[in-house]
Design a protein around this motif. Sequence first.
Motif, mmCIF file in Angstrom:
data_model
loop_
_atom_site.group_PDB
_atom_site.id
_atom_site.type_symbol
_atom_site.label_atom_id
_atom_site.label_comp_id
_atom_site.label_asym_id
_atom_site.label_seq_id
_atom_site.Cartn_x
_atom_site.Cartn_y
_atom_site.Cartn_z
ATOM 1 N N UNK B 12 0.817 -1.208 0.000
ATOM 2 C CA UNK B 12 0.000 0.000 0.000
ATOM 3 C C UNK B 12 0.853 1.262 0.000
ATOM 4 N N UNK B 13 0.428 2.264 -0.776
ATOM 5 C CA UNK B 13 1.138 3.545 -0.712
ATOM 6 C C UNK B 13 0.955 4.187 0.666
ATOM 7 N N UNK B 36 2.451 2.137 -10.158
ATOM 8 C CA UNK B 36 1.592 2.114 -8.977
ATOM 9 C C UNK B 36 0.862 3.437 -8.785
ATOM 10 N N UNK B 37 -0.131 3.435 -7.906
ATOM 11 C CA UNK B 37 -0.892 4.659 -7.640
ATOM 12 C C UNK B 37 0.056 5.799 -7.253
ATOM 13 N N UNK B 38 -0.159 6.936 -7.863
ATOM 14 C CA UNK B 38 0.655 8.106 -7.538
ATOM 15 C C UNK B 38 1.842 8.304 -8.464
ATOM 16 N N UNK B 39 2.014 7.405 -9.454
ATOM 17 C CA UNK B 39 3.181 7.512 -10.332
ATOM 18 C C UNK B 39 3.232 8.849 -11.066
ATOM 19 N N UNK B 40 2.080 9.332 -11.519
ATOM 20 C CA UNK B 40 2.129 10.589 -12.275
ATOM 21 C C UNK B 40 2.656 11.741 -11.417
ATOM 22 N N UNK B 61 -0.604 -7.470 -12.883
ATOM 23 C CA UNK B 61 -1.777 -6.640 -12.599
ATOM 24 C C UNK B 61 -2.152 -6.594 -11.113
ATOM 25 N N UNK B 62 -1.162 -6.686 -10.241
ATOM 26 C CA UNK B 62 -1.426 -6.354 -8.842
ATOM 27 C C UNK B 62 -1.420 -4.820 -8.709
ATOM 28 N N UNK B 67 -2.095 0.462 -10.559
ATOM 29 C CA UNK B 67 -3.261 1.315 -10.287
ATOM 30 C C UNK B 67 -3.047 2.786 -10.678
ATOM 31 N N UNK B 68 -1.818 3.162 -10.925
ATOM 32 C CA UNK B 68 -1.569 4.548 -11.358
ATOM 33 C C UNK B 68 -1.643 4.737 -12.862
ATOM 34 N N UNK B 70 -4.141 4.250 -15.191
ATOM 35 C CA UNK B 70 -5.301 4.942 -15.765
ATOM 36 C C UNK B 70 -5.183 6.454 -15.544
ATOM 37 N N UNK B 71 -4.695 6.851 -14.390
ATOM 38 C CA UNK B 71 -4.527 8.288 -14.115
ATOM 39 C C UNK B 71 -3.512 8.919 -15.051
ATOM 40 N N UNK B 96 -9.078 -3.103 -18.676
ATOM 41 C CA UNK B 96 -9.130 -2.281 -17.455
ATOM 42 C C UNK B 96 -9.049 -0.793 -17.789
ATOM 43 N N UNK B 100 -12.453 2.063 -18.015
ATOM 44 C CA UNK B 100 -12.485 3.279 -17.203
ATOM 45 C C UNK B 100 -12.582 4.540 -18.070
#
Lengths: 301, 301
Positions: B12-13, B36-40, B61-62, B67-68, B70-71, B96, B100
């Motif tokens: 988790x971040x 991962x989330x927050x990469x951008x 795809x974990x 998760x980052x 799509x953003x 995926x 979205x």
Amino acid sequence: MKITILGCYSATPRTFTNPTSQVLEINNHIFLIDCGEGTQVELRRNKIKFSRIKHIFISHLHGDHFFGLIGLVSTFRLLNRDIPLHIHGPKGIKEAITLQLKLSNSWTDYPLHFHELTNTESEIVFEDEKVVVTTIPLQHRVYCNGFLFREKSGDRTLLIDKVLNYDIDKAYYRSIKKGKDVVLDDGTVISNNELTKDPKPAKSYAFCSDTKYDEAKIPLIKDVSVLYHESTFLESHKHLCAKTGHSSAIEAASIAKKANVGTLILGHYSTRYDNIELFRDEAKTVFQDVKIADDGKVFEF
Amino acid sequence: MKITILGCYSATPRTFTNPTSQVLEINNHIFLIDCGEGTQVELRRNKIKFSRIKHIFISHLHGDHFFGLIGLVSTFRLLNRDIPLHIHGPKGIKEAITLQLKLSNSWTDYPLHFHELTNTESEIVFEDEKVVVTTIPLQHRVYCNGFLFREKSGDRTLLIDKVLNYDIDKAYYRSIKKGKDVVLDDGTVISNNELTKDPKPAKSYAFCSDTKYDEAKIPLIKDVSVLYHESTFLESHKHLCAKTGHSSAIEAASIAKKANVGTLILGHYSTRYDNIELFRDEAKTVFQDVKIADDGKVFEF
């Protein structure tokens, strides 16, 4: 009632601003409203206990309002959550989340309930003895709802000195708080007005983002204590409002004024502006009690 | 060759650590590996120009690895990107992302190409005149690939002083750099060895995360300049490796040693550990040239 702004900027997350997410604490509930990328980290930063979040309300499926949801749902699982989570949001949200769980060969050990919204009329989406939550249909580029959170009125407050003037058994206190008169053993009727005062006024919070200027929602948010209304643009870019389905600071203030709200909080600022104080300045030309949201800011009412 | 670690922690971040993502600059290419989330936001923080990223490689795809995405894809569009983006990752990644985009009634104005991977054997996924990228099948809980980035050997280097000793027309320089001998007008043959030296040695980088200890990949990564190998656990938790499909620091070091790599970089630390220096300490008992990744750290080779 307490509102913690986790993020209140539009479009893309940056190193110093976050997309939309906020936490509303009302009558002992904690509600998460919208969930842009990075929300789970902002929840940690603001020390919001994950386990207290039982309901998440998503306004619409633009990325800056929901790309953080899958990460939060996954993290809850990694942290061994076992209590249920309810997600209220537009139709499609279930597919987006469950597809990503499936692709990662993952799942949630805790009960995950989706409540998908399709109604274009206001409807109740959550209710218990303390709070009722209704949708506020908004006009944006995609299907979008704001949310109205209303405390339910509590019992009337006993004026205990007055009550003790009479020989009233404590067993009657509960019915007095509910507004009933008292009949003494000798038949004398004591009016409830003499024994109680009005309950604490019920507070209410209306979250309206994203939306263009639209007076149709005014009856729904009439007289609310606090209105959070998006104000993506300043007057200098008001020509962009209609095309993008967003509002200016002055338009948000006009809605606040016409709906006779207590306080207006502005947010969802376009990232083109360096000085968000200008949003307050412009809104104040129309409506007095204006506050401006910023990431990490907490409002208590 | 330059590696910028945007995030190198597992699961988790948190406010102070990011999930996996890194940028590899090799032979004038910029490759993004995992997202991962927050990469951008980390790309912005590390001042990586978005427009230079043309290929993104996703290992599996974990959530902490994609998760980052799509953003980032959405932000590219909001910033009016027009150059193509290629995404290489496991089958399902296209669904995926496109689901979205569809839910947000959105799209990309720039060409977005998905290259979905299903092969369990190593294969070439990108190649041009400067670099070749091949997959490294990894053993994890879900379908997972590492990626091997190899510079192509360049031309031989002209020893210009030697060349000028002879009357050689410049038109022949190109063929000399390619290794050809020269035949002078009088029939004399000048050996290429006299006129050139070996090209700069080609560098290579192998990214191996997430994976359990698995010697099957050793032939693929034999003699690479730099190996990034996950090391989720220290010896104290090595019993968790098999169950979770992860490696310990010592296991990563054993792979590095057996593959005879130049340098080992460790990462993907479990967030249970406060002191990541311990990963280096343990790995060094097996392999000498160990570096430890950390968010924001840059390695140049």
